[in-house]
Design a protein around this motif. Structure first.
Motif, mmCIF file in Angstrom:
data_model
loop_
_atom_site.group_PDB
_atom_site.id
_atom_site.type_symbol
_atom_site.label_atom_id
_atom_site.label_comp_id
_atom_site.label_asym_id
_atom_site.label_seq_id
_atom_site.Cartn_x
_atom_site.Cartn_y
_atom_site.Cartn_z
ATOM 1 N N LEU A 48 -12.903 -60.696 -21.771
ATOM 2 C CA LEU A 48 -14.149 -60.147 -22.320
ATOM 3 C C LEU A 48 -13.963 -59.805 -23.798
ATOM 4 N N PRO A 49 -13.646 -60.797 -24.632
ATOM 5 C CA PRO A 49 -13.316 -60.520 -26.028
ATOM 6 C C PRO A 49 -14.559 -60.452 -26.911
ATOM 7 N N TYR A 50 -14.348 -60.030 -28.141
ATOM 8 C CA TYR A 50 -15.365 -60.087 -29.193
ATOM 9 C C TYR A 50 -16.717 -59.539 -28.739
ATOM 10 N N GLY A 51 -16.683 -58.337 -28.179
ATOM 11 C CA GLY A 51 -17.917 -57.656 -27.846
ATOM 12 C C GLY A 51 -18.496 -57.990 -26.498
ATOM 13 N N ASP A 52 -17.914 -58.918 -25.737
ATOM 14 C CA ASP A 52 -18.503 -59.264 -24.446
ATOM 15 C C ASP A 52 -18.404 -58.103 -23.462
ATOM 16 N N LEU A 53 -17.469 -57.218 -23.687
ATOM 17 C CA LEU A 53 -17.385 -56.003 -22.874
ATOM 18 C C LEU A 53 -18.593 -55.107 -23.109
ATOM 19 N N HIS A 54 -19.269 -55.296 -24.223
ATOM 20 C CA HIS A 54 -20.452 -54.506 -24.577
ATOM 21 C C HIS A 54 -21.693 -55.391 -24.518
ATOM 22 N N HIS A 55 -21.809 -56.155 -23.441
ATOM 23 C CA HIS A 55 -22.903 -57.115 -23.329
ATOM 24 C C HIS A 55 -24.263 -56.423 -23.270
ATOM 25 N N TYR A 56 -24.294 -55.214 -22.762
ATOM 26 C CA TYR A 56 -25.551 -54.461 -22.720
ATOM 27 C C TYR A 56 -26.091 -54.229 -24.123
ATOM 28 N N ALA A 57 -25.243 -53.753 -25.022
ATOM 29 C CA ALA A 57 -25.682 -53.528 -26.401
ATOM 30 C C ALA A 57 -26.103 -54.844 -27.043
ATOM 31 N N HIS A 58 -25.370 -55.912 -26.743
ATOM 32 C CA HIS A 58 -25.729 -57.217 -27.293
ATOM 33 C C HIS A 58 -27.078 -57.683 -26.763
ATOM 34 N N SER A 59 -27.331 -57.475 -25.470
ATOM 35 C CA SER A 59 -28.601 -57.901 -24.891
ATOM 36 C C SER A 59 -29.772 -57.120 -25.483
ATOM 37 N N ALA A 60 -29.547 -55.849 -25.754
ATOM 38 C CA ALA A 60 -30.616 -55.033 -26.331
ATOM 39 C C ALA A 60 -30.907 -55.412 -27.773
ATOM 40 N N HIS A 61 -29.857 -55.787 -28.520
ATOM 41 C CA HIS A 61 -30.015 -56.146 -29.937
ATOM 42 C C HIS A 61 -29.109 -57.340 -30.250
ATOM 43 N N PRO A 62 -29.554 -58.576 -29.962
ATOM 44 C CA PRO A 62 -28.699 -59.764 -30.099
ATOM 45 C C PRO A 62 -28.267 -60.078 -31.527
ATOM 46 N N SER A 63 -28.909 -59.495 -32.518
ATOM 47 C CA SER A 63 -28.560 -59.812 -33.907
ATOM 48 C C SER A 63 -27.480 -58.905 -34.478
ATOM 49 N N VAL A 64 -26.849 -58.089 -33.648
ATOM 50 C CA VAL A 64 -25.756 -57.216 -34.088
ATOM 51 C C VAL A 64 -24.428 -57.909 -33.808
ATOM 52 N N ARG A 65 -23.564 -57.980 -34.821
ATOM 53 C CA ARG A 65 -22.250 -58.615 -34.684
ATOM 54 C C ARG A 65 -21.356 -57.792 -33.747
ATOM 55 N N TRP A 66 -20.366 -58.440 -33.150
ATOM 56 C CA TRP A 66 -19.531 -57.766 -32.152
ATOM 57 C C TRP A 66 -18.821 -56.534 -32.700
ATOM 58 N N ASN A 67 -18.501 -56.520 -33.985
ATOM 59 C CA ASN A 67 -17.781 -55.390 -34.567
ATOM 60 C C ASN A 67 -18.526 -54.077 -34.404
ATOM 61 N N TYR A 68 -19.845 -54.147 -34.300
ATOM 62 C CA TYR A 68 -20.676 -52.953 -34.297
ATOM 63 C C TYR A 68 -21.280 -52.644 -32.933
ATOM 64 N N LEU A 69 -20.976 -53.449 -31.926
ATOM 65 C CA LEU A 69 -21.557 -53.215 -30.610
ATOM 66 C C LEU A 69 -21.094 -51.906 -29.965
ATOM 67 N N PRO A 70 -19.811 -51.491 -30.106
ATOM 68 C CA PRO A 70 -19.436 -50.192 -29.528
ATOM 69 C C PRO A 70 -20.242 -49.036 -30.108
ATOM 70 N N ALA A 71 -20.451 -49.032 -31.423
ATOM 71 C CA ALA A 71 -21.250 -47.967 -32.045
ATOM 72 C C ALA A 71 -22.686 -48.021 -31.560
ATOM 73 N N LEU A 72 -23.219 -49.224 -31.393
ATOM 74 C CA LEU A 72 -24.590 -49.358 -30.907
ATOM 75 C C LEU A 72 -24.696 -48.905 -29.457
ATOM 76 N N GLU A 73 -23.725 -49.282 -28.638
ATOM 77 C CA GLU A 73 -23.758 -48.887 -27.229
ATOM 78 C C GLU A 73 -23.708 -47.366 -27.075
ATOM 79 N N ASN A 74 -22.929 -46.693 -27.926
ATOM 80 C CA ASN A 74 -22.882 -45.237 -27.877
ATOM 81 C C ASN A 74 -24.229 -44.608 -28.200
ATOM 82 N N HIS A 75 -25.091 -45.355 -28.876
ATOM 83 C CA HIS A 75 -26.387 -44.850 -29.311
ATOM 84 C C HIS A 75 -27.487 -45.124 -28.285
ATOM 85 N N LEU A 76 -27.229 -46.021 -27.324
ATOM 86 C CA LEU A 76 -28.258 -46.471 -26.398
ATOM 87 C C LEU A 76 -28.195 -45.702 -25.080
ATOM 88 N N PRO A 77 -29.291 -45.710 -24.315
ATOM 89 C CA PRO A 77 -29.238 -45.131 -22.970
ATOM 90 C C PRO A 77 -28.271 -45.911 -22.100
#
Length: 342
Positions: A278-307
Motif C-alpha cells: 500500500l505505497p505512495y498514499g494507497d494506505l490513505h485511499h479514503y482521503a484520496h477518494s474524497a479529494h483525488p487532486s491531492v498528491r500522496w505526500n499530503y494525504l495523511p494531513a488531509l485524512e487527519n482533517h476529514l471525518p
C-alpha cells in the motif's frame, strides 16, 4: 554483489529527493484547498523523474543479486514485485495529473517509466477507466472495479472455498489467464512494435544484470504472479465494496461511507504496508477518494482533517474484524441487488 547493494542504496537515495522536496512546510492536519496550494508551489518535473529512476535503479540491483543463489533469487522476486507495485501507484498519480508539474510530463513519465515497461496498457485508457468511471461511482454497480471483483467470483451467496480462492485470484489459473490476456492485448495493440520494445528492453536488461535467474525471478514471476496479487490485495481493501453505507453531503462525507482505513492504531503494520503493498498514499485511499487532486505526500494531513471512514484495525487475512471477513459477511446473505445510487 557489492555493486548490486550499491545500486539499491543509490536507488533509495534518489527516491528520497522527491519525498524531502514535498515535505517542506507540510502541516500535520489541514484541508484540501491549503494542501493543493502547497503542492502547486512544490510541483516540478525533476524530482518525480528521480523518484521513478530510483525505482528502476533498485530493481537493477535486485536483478544482480538474483544471480547469487536461490535465497537471494527468492528475495529478488518479492522485492521486484513490490517495486512494480510502487511503480503502479506512482503512475496512478500521473493519471490524476499531480505527479509532475505539467500534464505532458505526467503523461510521458507514466508511460515511459511504468505503462510501457510493465505492459500495463495506454495511460489515457487507464485515466478514463479510473478517473471518469471509477471515482464518481466507487462501490456502485457501474464501477469497473466492482465488475472486476465480480468476474473473480466475488458475488452474493459465494461459498467459503470459492471466496478463499477469490482472495488469491491472480495466483489461480483463471487469474493468470486474465493477466496473460491483458499483456497480450497490450502488446498486440496499435503501434505494437514500440509496445513490445519496452518490455523486451526490461527483459534484456534483467538478463544482462543477472542471467536467466534474474529474467525468471526478477521479471516473469513478479510481473505474472506476485505483483498482480499485491495490486489485487490493494483493490480489496480500498472500499466497502459489498456493503457501502448510504450517505449524502460533501465528497468526504459520501466517501466516508464507502471507504476503508487499515491499521488506525498500529504503526508497525502501517509502516510495513506503506513500504510494500500500500505505497505512495494507497494506505490513505479514503482521503484520496474524497479529494483525488491531492498528491500522496499530503494525504495523511488531509485524512487527519476529514471525518473518519470505516476502520479495520487488523490485517487483510488475520483477526476477527479484517477486511476479508467484512467482505465475506456482506456476501453471505441471499443475493440482493447492488446499490446503484449514492
Amino acid at each position: 554483489m557489492s555493486i548490486a547493494l550499491a545500486l539499491i542504496v543509490v536507488g533509495v537515495a534518489l527516491r528520497q529527493i522527491d519525498r524531502l522536496h514535498f515535505a517542506r512546510q507540510r502541516p500535520r492536519s489541514t484541508g484540501a484547498r491549503e494542501l493543493i496550494a502547497l503542492q502547486r508551489r512544490r510541483a516540478n518535473d525533476l524530482t518525480p523523474s528521480l523518484l521513478l529512476t530510483g525505482q528502476w535503479v533498485q530493481i537493477t540491483g535486485w536483478w544482480m543479486l538474483a544471480a547469487h543463489g536461490p535465497l537471494l533469487a527468492t528475495a529478488a522476486a518479492v522485492a521486484v514485485a513490490v517495486h512494480f507495485r510502487h511503480l503502479q501507484e506512482i503512475s496512478h498519480f500521473a493519471v490524476h495529473g499531480v505527479l509532475a508539474r505539467t500534464n505532458r510530463a505526467n503523461h510521458l513519465l507514466g508511460e515511459a517509466f511504468v505503462h510501457h515497461p510493465l505492459a500495463l496498457g495506454p495511460l489515457l485508457a487507464r485515466r478514463r477507466r479510473h478517473v471518469r468511471d471509477h471515482h464518481p461511482n466507487a462501490t456502485l454497480a457501474v464501477d469497473p472495479n466492482l465488475a472486476e471483483l465480480r468476474q473473480a467470483g466475488l458475488r452474493p451467496g459465494i461459498t467459503s472455498p470459492r471466496y478463499a480462492a477469490a482472495l488469491i485470484h491472480p495466483l489461480m489459473p483463471r487469474g493468470i489467464r486474465v493477466t496473460a490476456a491483458g499483456l497480450a492485448a497490450h502488446l498486440r495493440g496499435p503501434g505494437a512494435w514500440h509496445r513490445v520494445c519496452a518490455p523486451a528492453a526490461v527483459a534484456a536488461a534483467a538478463y544482462l544484470a543477472g542471467g536467466w535467474t534474474a529474467l525468471v525471478c526478477g521479471v516473469m514471476l513478479p510481473r505474472m504472479l506476485l505483483y498482480p496479487q499485491l495490486a489485487w490485495m490493494s483493490l480489496l481493501v480500498e472500499h466497502t465494496w459489498f456493503d457501502p453505507e448510504h450517505r449524502i453531503g460533501t465528497p468526504a462525507q459520501i466517501e466516508a461511507g464507502r471507504c476503508l482505513r487499515l491499521y488506525p492504531r498500529s504503526r508497525v503494520l502501517t509502516a510495513l504496508a506503506a513500504v510494500t503493498w500500500l505505497p505512495y498514499g494507497d494506505l490513505h485511499h479514503y482521503a484520496h477518494s474524497a479529494h483525488p487532486s491531492v498528491r500522496w505526500n499530503y494525504l495523511p494531513a488531509l485524512e487527519n482533517h476529514l471525518p473518519a471512514p470505516h476502520f479495520s484495525p487488523d490485517g487483510l487475512l488475520l483477526g476477527t474484524t479484517t477486511v476479508a471477513r467484512r467482505h465475506r459477511r456482506a456476501l453471505a446473505p441471499a443475493p440482493a441487488k447492488l446499490p446503484t445510487t449514492v
